[in-house]
Enzyme design. Structure first.
Site, PDB file in Angstrom:
ATOM      1  N   SER A  95       0.804  -1.233   0.000  1.00 44.31           N
ATOM      2  CA  SER A  95       0.000   0.000   0.000  1.00 44.31           C
ATOM      3  C   SER A  95       0.829   1.272   0.000  1.00 44.31           C
ATOM      4  O   SER A  95       0.294   2.346  -0.302  1.00 44.31           O
ATOM      5  CB  SER A  95      -0.937  -0.007   1.210  1.00 44.31           C
ATOM      6  N   HIS A 139     -15.403   0.483   1.953  1.00 39.42           N
ATOM      7  CA  HIS A 139     -15.155   1.770   2.581  1.00 39.42           C
ATOM      8  C   HIS A 139     -16.226   2.799   2.265  1.00 39.42           C
ATOM      9  O   HIS A 139     -16.150   3.938   2.724  1.00 39.42           O
ATOM     10  CB  HIS A 139     -13.799   2.326   2.115  1.00 39.42           C
ATOM     11  N   CYS A 144      -7.791   2.151   0.509  1.00 42.38           N
ATOM     12  CA  CYS A 144      -8.870   1.470  -0.205  1.00 42.38           C
ATOM     13  C   CYS A 144      -8.352   0.864  -1.519  1.00 42.38           C
ATOM     14  O   CYS A 144      -7.961   1.587  -2.443  1.00 42.38           O
ATOM     15  CB  CYS A 144     -10.010   2.453  -0.497  1.00 42.38           C
TER      16      CYS A 144
END
Length: 466
Positions: free
Chosen positions: A296, A339, A352
């Site tokens: 991420s 989300h 996300c």
């Protein structure tokens, strides 16, 4: 009569050649230390991180007479070669008679070329107290500082100017190797006449004075380095801290580490086999040479790609229900329930996946590859430690060249969240995040404090930051 004739020839005609020899006598330089200091605080600069110290080598305990005879032995036919080899082995610490004093010679790296010098008529070389290293912090700073050792044949073959000789000590890894010429200095020499036993005869004549190495000050922060090593503990991994404005490396560690003091003496076969046979590869500097999927953290760069290309704006929103159907395949978000509606800021904060899946499909791999290269993701950063690897840059060209396969649209979706074929080094990600943190300037990571590098302004807009 034949014997008397040979005797007359050797004594009268060639007597001066066998009696005295004259040549250059090396005068070694002393290797300087590489040390790290704590960063400056209002109350003043903190204490030094213990620097590798230069230590004198233990002197042999035999008399000059026996040593000189051993040095000159190979040059005279009345001494069998095996006797010369035995004497030289004892002199260099590899023979049987050195075993009693081996504990006093842990800093000896020298080997001898006296046999070839004696055979050619040159005087044997002598040096005064060669020095080696003591690394008080051991594994805590091993991969950053590195270690020194005796120059090997492959390294020696690359030296054309004669500045190094067999038995010299050079940097092997880390900053010890990168700044070896600065730390090592320059050897000197003087002219000395010696007799057939290798004893000095008459006064020596000055030649060139040795130049000692210059000390190297590092950017490593003492307490931060040790805290990083403690945090990694027994994990197999690495970590790096950088000043985003200057590129100074404040801490760099790779675990498991190794003790560089092991290399301040000849390494036993058992020790070396254990090091290279360890499945966790302690000699590998993972911070600069191992590849990892960034995960991420790559979404930071993806946000920049989307904003810079105009694919999204700060107000663009995406609805995340926990998955997305893309190219007839369902790609999942890490949050099962999703989300909800997120813009780029909340998508980055909450990491996300769905937002970045859709962003990756929109911008395509060519745009991702362009900005990854711009921020040195999958590229050499130029850190001043040897052994840096490039990694796997995210591009169709790279896949075709390495895997002989075309790039598929699904590959882009995986790369968009820092997975798939993308693999980078920790130092590359630290460089990328530094450019984001300082507003869009690329800095070169470095450990030498006096390194002067100008930040490179990237063609991105700081106002568009997510």
């Amino acid at each position: 009569m034949g014997f008397l004739g040979v005797f007359w020839y050797l004594q009268i005609v060639k007597g001066s050649e066998f009696a005295l020899a004259r040549g250059e006598q090396p005068a070694p330089s002393h290797r300087a230390a590489a040390d790290a200091r704590r960063r400056a605080r209002p109350q003043g600069r903190g204490p030094r991180l213990d620097a590798p110290r230069a230590q004198p080598r233990a002197r042999p305990r035999r008399a000059d007479r026996r040593r000189g005879a051993a040095e000159a032995a190979r040059g005279f036919p009345r001494h069998p070669v095996r006797h010369a080899e035995r004497a030289l082995a004892w002199r260099c610490g590899t023979g049987r008679r050195s075993s009693r004093s081996s504990s006093r010679r842990t800093c000896s790296f020298r080997t001898s070329r006296r046999s070839s010098r004696a055979a050619s008529g040159s005087p044997p070389s002598r040096s005064s107290k060669p020095r080696c290293r003591d690394y008080p912090d051991g594994p805590a700073i091993a991969h950053a500082v590195g270690y020194v050792g005796e120059i090997n044949e492959s390294q020696l073959a690359k030296i054309a100017d004669g500045s190094l000789q067999q038995g010299d000590i050079v940097g092997k890894t880390g900053v010890e190797r990168e700044y070896d010429e600065i730390l090592r200095g320059r050897r000197g020499w003087r002219l000395q006449t010696v007799n057939s036993l290798g004893r000095p005869f008459g006064a020596s004549q000055p030649g060139r004075d040795p130049t000692d190495g210059l000390p190297l000050h590092l950017t490593i922060d003492k307490r931060l380095q040790r805290k990083l090593v403690e945090a990694l503990a027994d994990e197999v991994g690495s970590g790096i801290f950088m000043d985003p404005h200057t590129g100074e490396v404040l801490a760099l560690a790779s675990t498991p580490g190794y003790d560089p003091n092991l290399f301040t003496a000849p390494v036993s076969r058992t020790t070396w086999t254990a090091l290279i046979g360890d499945p966790r590869h302690p000699l590998n500097d993972r911070a600069i040479s191992s590849f990892y999927a960034p995960g991420s953290t790559f979404k930071v760069l993806m946000s920049i790609v989307g904003l810079e290309t105009g694919a999204i704006t700060p107000g663009t929103t995406v609805s995340c229900s926990g998955s997305a159907m893309i190219y007839n395949r369902r790609f999942m978000c890490w949050k099962k329930g999703g989300h909800g509606t997120v813009d780029v800021h909340h998508a980055l904060v909450q990491s996300c996946n769905v937002f970045y899946y859709l962003l990756g499909r929109k911008v395509g791999i060519d745009a991702i590859s362009k900005y990854a290269k711009m921020f040195h993701v999958g590229e050499i950063t130029g850190i001043d430690i040897p052994g840096e690897s490039r990694g796997n840059p995210p591009s169709a060209e790279w896949k075709q060249r390495i895997h002989k396969e075309q790039w598929y649209p699904g590959d882009t979706i995986s790369v968009s969240i820092g997975q798939g074929l993308l693999a980078v080094t920790p130092v590359q990600m630290a460089t990328m995040i530094s450019a984001v943190a300082n507003g869009g300037s690329l800095v070169r990571p470095h450990l030498a404090r006096d390194t002067k590098t100008e930040p490179v302004r990237l063609p991105v807009s700081a106002e568009r930051s997510p």
